[in-house]
Motif scaffolding. Structure first.
Motif, PDB file in Angstrom:
ATOM      1  N   LEU A 151       0.832  -1.198   0.000  1.00 54.43           N
ATOM      2  CA  LEU A 151       0.000   0.000   0.000  1.00 54.43           C
ATOM      3  C   LEU A 151       0.872   1.254   0.000  1.00 54.43           C
ATOM      4  O   LEU A 151       0.548   2.254  -0.637  1.00 54.43           O
ATOM      5  N   GLY A 152       1.996   1.193   0.702  1.00 46.13           N
ATOM      6  CA  GLY A 152       2.913   2.334   0.722  1.00 46.13           C
ATOM      7  C   GLY A 152       3.433   2.677  -0.660  1.00 46.13           C
ATOM      8  O   GLY A 152       3.647   3.846  -0.985  1.00 46.13           O
ATOM      9  N   ALA A 153       3.640   1.655  -1.503  1.00 42.90           N
ATOM     10  CA  ALA A 153       4.068   1.900  -2.878  1.00 42.90           C
ATOM     11  C   ALA A 153       2.959   2.574  -3.677  1.00 42.90           C
ATOM     12  O   ALA A 153       3.219   3.397  -4.559  1.00 42.90           O
ATOM     13  N   GLN A 154       1.705   2.229  -3.363  1.00 42.94           N
ATOM     14  CA  GLN A 154       0.574   2.898  -4.015  1.00 42.94           C
ATOM     15  C   GLN A 154       0.551   4.382  -3.640  1.00 42.94           C
ATOM     16  O   GLN A 154       0.344   5.253  -4.490  1.00 42.94           O
ATOM     17  N   ILE A 155       0.761   4.660  -2.369  1.00 37.42           N
ATOM     18  CA  ILE A 155       0.777   6.044  -1.900  1.00 37.42           C
ATOM     19  C   ILE A 155       1.903   6.819  -2.568  1.00 37.42           C
ATOM     20  O   ILE A 155       1.717   7.955  -3.019  1.00 37.42           O
ATOM     21  N   LEU A 156       3.075   6.209  -2.664  1.00 38.41           N
ATOM     22  CA  LEU A 156       4.203   6.857  -3.327  1.00 38.41           C
ATOM     23  C   LEU A 156       3.894   7.099  -4.799  1.00 38.41           C
ATOM     24  O   LEU A 156       4.200   8.181  -5.338  1.00 38.41           O
ATOM     25  N   ALA A 157       3.303   6.119  -5.459  1.00 36.96           N
ATOM     26  CA  ALA A 157       2.969   6.276  -6.880  1.00 36.96           C
ATOM     27  C   ALA A 157       2.026   7.451  -7.090  1.00 36.96           C
ATOM     28  O   ALA A 157       2.235   8.283  -7.982  1.00 36.96           O
ATOM     29  N   ILE A 158       0.983   7.541  -6.276  1.00 40.99           N
ATOM     30  CA  ILE A 158       0.021   8.640  -6.403  1.00 40.99           C
ATOM     31  C   ILE A 158       0.697   9.978  -6.126  1.00 40.99           C
ATOM     32  O   ILE A 158       0.488  10.962  -6.850  1.00 40.99           O
ATOM     33  N   ALA A 159       1.525  10.026  -5.089  1.00 40.77           N
ATOM     34  CA  ALA A 159       2.212  11.271  -4.729  1.00 40.77           C
ATOM     35  C   ALA A 159       3.151  11.737  -5.830  1.00 40.77           C
ATOM     36  O   ALA A 159       3.385  12.945  -5.989  1.00 40.77           O
ATOM     37  N   ALA A 160       3.677  10.785  -6.610  1.00 45.40           N
ATOM     38  CA  ALA A 160       4.633  11.124  -7.667  1.00 45.40           C
ATOM     39  C   ALA A 160       3.965  11.396  -9.006  1.00 45.40           C
ATOM     40  O   ALA A 160       4.643  11.647 -10.003  1.00 45.40           O
ATOM     41  N   GLY A 161       2.628  11.351  -9.046  1.00 44.68           N
ATOM     42  CA  GLY A 161       1.917  11.623 -10.289  1.00 44.68           C
ATOM     43  C   GLY A 161       1.407  10.392 -10.996  1.00 44.68           C
ATOM     44  O   GLY A 161       0.852  10.484 -12.094  1.00 44.68           O
ATOM     45  N   GLY A 162       1.563   9.227 -10.380  1.00 43.24           N
ATOM     46  CA  GLY A 162       1.021   7.995 -10.935  1.00 43.24           C
ATOM     47  C   GLY A 162      -0.359   7.736 -10.354  1.00 43.24           C
ATOM     48  O   GLY A 162      -1.084   8.661  -9.995  1.00 43.24           O
ATOM     49  N   ARG A 163      -0.697   6.464 -10.197  1.00 40.00           N
ATOM     50  CA  ARG A 163      -2.021   6.129  -9.686  1.00 40.00           C
ATOM     51  C   ARG A 163      -1.982   4.716  -9.096  1.00 40.00           C
ATOM     52  O   ARG A 163      -0.915   4.077  -9.061  1.00 40.00           O
ATOM     53  N   SER A 164      -3.133   4.249  -8.663  1.00 39.54           N
ATOM     54  CA  SER A 164      -3.267   2.853  -8.267  1.00 39.54           C
ATOM     55  C   SER A 164      -4.401   2.237  -9.068  1.00 39.54           C
ATOM     56  O   SER A 164      -5.350   2.926  -9.456  1.00 39.54           O
ATOM     57  N   ALA A 165      -4.291   0.951  -9.334  1.00 36.59           N
ATOM     58  CA  ALA A 165      -5.308   0.221 -10.093  1.00 36.59           C
ATOM     59  C   ALA A 165      -6.098  -0.658  -9.141  1.00 36.59           C
ATOM     60  O   ALA A 165      -5.523  -1.327  -8.268  1.00 36.59           O
ATOM     61  N   ALA A 166      -7.415  -0.665  -9.300  1.00 32.34           N
ATOM     62  CA  ALA A 166      -8.268  -1.466  -8.429  1.00 32.34           C
ATOM     63  C   ALA A 166      -7.989  -2.953  -8.613  1.00 32.34           C
ATOM     64  O   ALA A 166      -7.854  -3.446  -9.731  1.00 32.34           O
ATOM     65  N   ALA A 167      -7.868  -3.653  -7.506  1.00 33.92           N
ATOM     66  CA  ALA A 167      -7.660  -5.106  -7.523  1.00 33.92           C
ATOM     67  C   ALA A 167      -8.102  -5.657  -6.182  1.00 33.92           C
ATOM     68  O   ALA A 167      -8.041  -4.967  -5.159  1.00 33.92           O
ATOM     69  N   GLY A 168      -8.552  -6.892  -6.162  1.00 38.36           N
ATOM     70  CA  GLY A 168      -8.997  -7.513  -4.931  1.00 38.36           C
ATOM     71  C   GLY A 168      -7.840  -7.806  -3.992  1.00 38.36           C
ATOM     72  O   GLY A 168      -6.666  -7.786  -4.380  1.00 38.36           O
ATOM     73  N   LEU A 169      -8.179  -8.082  -2.747  1.00 41.48           N
ATOM     74  CA  LEU A 169      -7.174  -8.426  -1.750  1.00 41.48           C
ATOM     75  C   LEU A 169      -6.549  -9.779  -2.092  1.00 41.48           C
ATOM     76  O   LEU A 169      -7.248 -10.767  -2.282  1.00 41.48           O
ATOM     77  N   VAL A 170      -5.220  -9.803  -2.180  1.00 43.76           N
ATOM     78  CA  VAL A 170      -4.522 -11.041  -2.526  1.00 43.76           C
ATOM     79  C   VAL A 170      -3.339 -11.274  -1.592  1.00 43.76           C
ATOM     80  O   VAL A 170      -2.750 -10.343  -1.063  1.00 43.76           O
ATOM     81  N   PHE A 171      -3.038 -12.537  -1.415  1.00 34.41           N
ATOM     82  CA  PHE A 171      -1.784 -12.957  -0.792  1.00 34.41           C
ATOM     83  C   PHE A 171      -1.179 -13.974  -1.730  1.00 34.41           C
ATOM     84  O   PHE A 171      -1.767 -15.022  -1.996  1.00 34.41           O
ATOM     85  N   GLU A 172      -0.003 -13.635  -2.268  1.00 30.41           N
ATOM     86  CA  GLU A 172       0.642 -14.555  -3.198  1.00 30.41           C
ATOM     87  C   GLU A 172       2.151 -14.453  -3.058  1.00 30.41           C
ATOM     88  O   GLU A 172       2.697 -13.395  -2.737  1.00 30.41           O
ATOM     89  N   VAL A 173       2.797 -15.570  -3.293  1.00 25.72           N
ATOM     90  CA  VAL A 173       4.252 -15.641  -3.228  1.00 25.72           C
ATOM     91  C   VAL A 173       4.750 -16.139  -4.573  1.00 25.72           C
ATOM     92  O   VAL A 173       4.489 -17.274  -4.969  1.00 25.72           O
ATOM     93  N   THR A 174       5.433 -15.259  -5.296  1.00 23.05           N
ATOM     94  CA  THR A 174       5.979 -15.603  -6.612  1.00 23.05           C
ATOM     95  C   THR A 174       7.447 -15.160  -6.644  1.00 23.05           C
ATOM     96  O   THR A 174       8.152 -15.286  -5.648  1.00 23.05           O
ATOM     97  N   ALA A 175       7.883 -14.654  -7.775  1.00 24.12           N
ATOM     98  CA  ALA A 175       9.253 -14.178  -7.894  1.00 24.12           C
ATOM     99  C   ALA A 175       9.280 -12.923  -8.755  1.00 24.12           C
ATOM    100  O   ALA A 175       8.435 -12.740  -9.636  1.00 24.12           O
ATOM    101  N   ALA A 176      10.218 -12.057  -8.473  1.00 23.89           N
ATOM    102  CA  ALA A 176      10.442 -10.855  -9.272  1.00 23.89           C
ATOM    103  C   ALA A 176      11.741 -11.024 -10.050  1.00 23.89           C
ATOM    104  O   ALA A 176      12.683 -11.684  -9.589  1.00 23.89           O
ATOM    105  N   ARG A 177      11.772 -10.415 -11.228  1.00 26.15           N
ATOM    106  CA  ARG A 177      12.950 -10.512 -12.102  1.00 26.15           C
ATOM    107  C   ARG A 177      13.505  -9.120 -12.367  1.00 26.15           C
ATOM    108  O   ARG A 177      12.784  -8.204 -12.744  1.00 26.15           O
TER     109      ARG A 177
END
Length: 236
Positions: free
Chosen positions: A92-118
């Motif tokens: 959520l903090g990344a969403q707040i930062l994105a909005i503050a910097a001129g970006g936005r957040s996209a609506a999505a349901g509550l999720v818990f998932e463990v994957t990998a980033a590249r």
């Protein structure tokens, strides 16, 4: 010595494994818990050394179930960016930062998932970001950074998993210092929870050591770029 202001949005989610890295380097941090009785947000002068915006459990920012202090925190994050202060947004903090910097957040349901980033930028975090690392997400909605943001890593769907604004502001889709106990507490803290959390908890347990190992170079790069170990400048 510098003191980083950390805004907590739930009782369960805190810095986690990141605490050890800050304490080991003599970097002080102070939690602010606006959701508690008598709790408050830091004032603008308090965030000049740095601001960390943590995840929010069931809270989001795209209109479905918005964080009660969303507007105030967006303004605070924007002020930190204007100061040139380091900002770390997680979930959520990344969403707040994105909005503050001129970006936005996209609506999505509550999720818990463990994957990998590249990693998609070999110079990310001063070259310290691992080529691949565990991505543990417990979040409603998704951060969409502004077009000028620098994407450093992507998830399996090609979405930005880690990105930067300037040299010292970073948005993490997942919590790089997540602990299994934090997820278990989040599930119990709110009446609402993601679907079947058992398999993802098992995945998080299986990658906990890899997540801890990845955090070592991640924090090395973060601390260098935020200059948190450098003395605070005093007016001359």
């Amino acid at each position: 010595m510098k003191t980083v202001s950390v805004i907590q949005h739930t009782s369960s989610e805190y810095l986690g494994l990141i605490e050890d890295h800050l304490e080991g380097r003599g970097i002080r941090f102070r939690y602010y818990r606006p959701f508690t009785e008598g709790g408050r947000l830091p004032d603008r002068d308090a965030i000049r050394d740095g601001l960390v915006l943590l995840g929010g459990g069931v809270w989001g920012s795209a209109g479905g179930r918005d964080l009660p202090t969303l507007g105030e925190e967006v303004k605070l994050a924007h002020a930190a960016l204007m100061f040139g202060s380091p900002v770390i947004g997680i979930g959520l903090g990344a969403q707040i930062l994105a909005i503050a910097a001129g970006g936005r957040s996209a609506a999505a349901g509550l999720v818990f998932e463990v994957t990998a980033a590249r990693r998609v930028d070999d110079t990310a975090l001063n070259g310290y970001l691992p080529a691949e690392y565990p991505l543990a997400i417990y979040m409603r909605d998704w951060p969409v950074p502004p077009a000028y943001a620098r994407v450093l890593a992507e998830d399996a769907r090609g979405r930005p998993a880690l990105w930067s604004i300037g040299d010292s502001a970073f948005g993490f889709a997942g919590h790089p210092g997540f602990k299994v106990a934090m997820v278990e507490d989040l599930i119990m803290e709110f009446a609402e929870a993601p679907g079947d959390t058992g398999p993802e908890l098992a995945k998080l347990r299986s990658v906990q050591r890899a997540l801890e190992d990845a955090l070592v170079p991640v924090m090395t790069g973060i601390v260098q770029l935020t200059a948190w170990m450098q003395p605070r400048e005093t007016p001359g």
